[in-house]
Design an enzyme around this catalytic site. Structure first.
Site, PDB file in Angstrom:
ATOM      1  N   MET A  61      -1.467   4.582  -3.124  1.00  0.00           N
ATOM      2  CA  MET A  61      -0.365   3.628  -3.229  1.00  0.00           C
ATOM      3  C   MET A  61      -0.707   2.456  -4.159  1.00  0.00           C
ATOM      4  O   MET A  61      -0.111   1.392  -4.073  1.00  0.00           O
ATOM      5  CB  MET A  61       0.000   3.102  -1.836  1.00  0.00           C
ATOM      6  CG  MET A  61       0.300   4.185  -0.814  1.00  0.00           C
ATOM      7  SD  MET A  61       1.685   5.229  -1.250  1.00  0.00           S
ATOM      8  CE  MET A  61       3.042   4.132  -0.898  1.00  0.00           C
ATOM      9  N   GLN A  96      -6.386  -2.812   2.928  1.00  0.00           N
ATOM     10  CA  GLN A  96      -7.202  -1.626   2.685  1.00  0.00           C
ATOM     11  C   GLN A  96      -8.227  -1.931   1.592  1.00  0.00           C
ATOM     12  O   GLN A  96      -7.876  -2.332   0.489  1.00  0.00           O
ATOM     13  CB  GLN A  96      -6.341  -0.438   2.266  1.00  0.00           C
ATOM     14  CG  GLN A  96      -7.165   0.844   2.149  1.00  0.00           C
ATOM     15  CD  GLN A  96      -6.325   2.075   1.902  1.00  0.00           C
ATOM     16  OE1 GLN A  96      -6.234   2.524   0.775  1.00  0.00           O
ATOM     17  NE2 GLN A  96      -5.714   2.601   2.951  1.00  0.00           N
ATOM     18  N   CYS A 113      -9.478   8.439  -1.081  1.00  0.00           N
ATOM     19  CA  CYS A 113      -8.931   8.510  -2.440  1.00  0.00           C
ATOM     20  C   CYS A 113      -9.821   9.374  -3.330  1.00  0.00           C
ATOM     21  O   CYS A 113     -11.035   9.160  -3.391  1.00  0.00           O
ATOM     22  CB  CYS A 113      -8.811   7.112  -3.022  1.00  0.00           C
ATOM     23  SG  CYS A 113      -8.064   7.082  -4.679  1.00  0.00           S
ATOM     24  N   LYS A 170      -9.664   5.246   6.843  1.00  0.00           N
ATOM     25  CA  LYS A 170      -8.762   6.315   6.386  1.00  0.00           C
ATOM     26  C   LYS A 170      -9.617   7.366   5.698  1.00  0.00           C
ATOM     27  O   LYS A 170     -10.405   7.039   4.808  1.00  0.00           O
ATOM     28  CB  LYS A 170      -7.711   5.779   5.421  1.00  0.00           C
ATOM     29  CG  LYS A 170      -6.646   6.798   5.041  1.00  0.00           C
ATOM     30  CD  LYS A 170      -5.538   6.144   4.219  1.00  0.00           C
ATOM     31  CE  LYS A 170      -4.368   7.107   4.025  1.00  0.00           C
ATOM     32  NZ  LYS A 170      -4.684   8.187   3.081  1.00  0.00           N
ATOM     33  N   HIS A 215      -5.911  11.851   6.685  1.00  0.00           N
ATOM     34  CA  HIS A 215      -5.129  12.612   5.710  1.00  0.00           C
ATOM     35  C   HIS A 215      -5.566  14.063   5.871  1.00  0.00           C
ATOM     36  O   HIS A 215      -6.671  14.435   5.474  1.00  0.00           O
ATOM     37  CB  HIS A 215      -5.386  12.107   4.301  1.00  0.00           C
ATOM     38  CG  HIS A 215      -4.507  12.738   3.271  1.00  0.00           C
ATOM     39  ND1 HIS A 215      -4.218  12.139   2.069  1.00  0.00           N
ATOM     40  CD2 HIS A 215      -3.842  13.922   3.251  1.00  0.00           C
ATOM     41  CE1 HIS A 215      -3.416  12.929   1.356  1.00  0.00           C
ATOM     42  NE2 HIS A 215      -3.192  14.016   2.060  1.00  0.00           N
ATOM     43  N   ASN A 257      -1.733  11.706   8.623  1.00  0.00           N
ATOM     44  CA  ASN A 257      -1.160  11.362   7.324  1.00  0.00           C
ATOM     45  C   ASN A 257      -1.208  12.602   6.438  1.00  0.00           C
ATOM     46  O   ASN A 257      -2.029  13.491   6.636  1.00  0.00           O
ATOM     47  CB  ASN A 257      -1.963  10.210   6.704  1.00  0.00           C
ATOM     48  CG  ASN A 257      -1.624   9.939   5.253  1.00  0.00           C
ATOM     49  OD1 ASN A 257      -2.463  10.081   4.370  1.00  0.00           O
ATOM     50  ND2 ASN A 257      -0.392   9.572   4.975  1.00  0.00           N
ATOM     51  N   GLY A 258      -0.309  12.658   5.461  1.00  0.00           N
ATOM     52  CA  GLY A 258      -0.327  13.736   4.482  1.00  0.00           C
ATOM     53  C   GLY A 258       0.875  14.653   4.579  1.00  0.00           C
ATOM     54  O   GLY A 258       1.061  15.321   5.594  1.00  0.00           O
ATOM     55  N   ARG A 302       4.102   8.106   0.126  1.00  0.00           N
ATOM     56  CA  ARG A 302       5.078   8.259  -0.947  1.00  0.00           C
ATOM     57  C   ARG A 302       6.490   8.556  -0.452  1.00  0.00           C
ATOM     58  O   ARG A 302       7.468   8.137  -1.059  1.00  0.00           O
ATOM     59  CB  ARG A 302       4.595   9.329  -1.929  1.00  0.00           C
ATOM     60  CG  ARG A 302       3.534   8.761  -2.851  1.00  0.00           C
ATOM     61  CD  ARG A 302       2.614   9.764  -3.459  1.00  0.00           C
ATOM     62  NE  ARG A 302       1.646   9.077  -4.314  1.00  0.00           N
ATOM     63  CZ  ARG A 302       0.570   8.436  -3.851  1.00  0.00           C
ATOM     64  NH1 ARG A 302       0.304   8.429  -2.568  1.00  0.00           N
ATOM     65  NH2 ARG A 302      -0.237   7.813  -4.686  1.00  0.00           N
TER      66      ARG A 302
END
EC number: 1.3.1.91
Length: 318
Positions: free
Chosen positions: A1, A53, A83, A122, A154, A194-195, A217
């Site tokens: 993000m 974050q 990430c 995360k 994720h 998440n994901g 997103r």
């Protein structure tokens, strides 16, 4: 993000979802310590609860950054271990930290020691060909022992070579069952999944197995989804898109008075009418006009008027 969930975005999303926990863009610990905090850590009082974050892999620096974040009023400090971008890998942080659980644990311990708000992580399920449950849960256990009680999972692997960041969000298969199993076997931990979550129904289904769902997103491209979820999960009355947007007017006008350009705010509004008749016209009016000198709230009203005229045409046809 990155470059998306800045303070303007978060103020808008808070109007849509009063009960959601909002997250900042990932900010590197070095930037928090040495950079322009007034910009990097900008936050409106109406955003709470909001998590900062952080990215990084040096425990001492992460501890300092966590302390600074807490002092600036953030309600949670989240360490990104998910990430997969090349830039992140080059700096030895993000998803590559999945292979260094001891370092993540040391970093979390340093952050916990330096701030008085929850420190969370995360993460992914693994990287590249790491498909062993035992390796994943060993990472979780190691980091949990350092003081982390909440993990945002994720639920797919990250490929550090051969896939772009975009492909990393789409190509590796989703395995929500690993997040479910983690919650089942470690009930003392908070597990947020998440994901790939794109609809209200999908997000709600995860609540049967985990403590919550994180949208990225999907929430940005269709922000009204946040409002529908907030009403479905916490109650309240479903408000129209136009009503919600007009509630943002005092914030927008105060920002314009302080020298912020309208385009920096309206770029976060473009998806409000996603999938609706008139949505393209809404985006077009804002996109073409927000960058012009003197652009103000009247442009937003113009975009709403064009969009709402489509609804009027439907009513006439009926």
């Amino acid at each position: 993000m990155m470059d998306w969930t800045d303070t303007h975005c978060r103020v808008f999303h808070r109007l849509l979802a009063p009960h959601a926990r909002l997250y900042t863009e990932m900010v590197h610990a070095n930037a928090v310590i040495l950079g322009d905090r007034s910009r990097l850590l900008a936050m409106d009082p109406g955003e709470h609860p909001v998590a900062l974050q952080l990215g990084g892999s040096e425990p001492e620096l992460l501890g300092q950054a966590a302390r600074i974040g807490a002092e600036h009023g953030f309600d949670e400090i989240n360490l990104n271990c998910g990430c997969p971008s090349d830039r992140v890998q080059a700096g030895r942080f993000g998803a590559c930290l999945m292979r260094e659980p001891a370092l993540v644990a040391e970093s979390v311990a340093a952050m916990v020691a330096r701030c008085d708000v929850p420190v969370t992580v995360k993460c992914r399920l693994g990287v590249d060909d790491d498909h062993e449950w035992e390796r994943f849960v060993a990472f979780i256990d190691t980091v949990a022992q350092a003081g982390c009680r909440m993990f945002v999972v994720h639920a797919r692997n990250a490929w550090l070579q051969g896939l772009s960041p975009k492909e990393n969000r789409e190509v590796p298969p989703l395995r929500y069952d690993w997040a479910y199993r983690l919650k089942l076997e470690r009930p003392q931990l908070q597990v947020i999944v998440n994901g790939g979550i794109a609809t209200q129904e999908e997000a709600t289904a995860h609540l049967a197995h985990t403590d919550g769902a994180m949208l990225g997103r999907a929430a940005y491209h269709d922000p009204y989804l946040l409002h529908r979820l907030d009403v479905a999960w916490f109650g309240g009355e479903l408000r129209s898109r136009g009503e919600l947007l007009r509630a943002l007017r005092p914030y927008v006008e105060s920002q314009l008075e302080s020298g912020v350009y309208l385009k920096h705010i309206t770029r976060h509004l473009l998806g409000l009418f996603a999938g609706e008749r008139g949505g393209r016209a809404f985006r077009q009016v804002l996109s073409e006009g927000a960058h012009k000198p003197g652009a103000d709230w009247s442009l937003v009203e113009q975009a709403l008027a064009v969009t709402e005229s489509f609804a009027g045409e439907r009513a006439d046809a009926a």
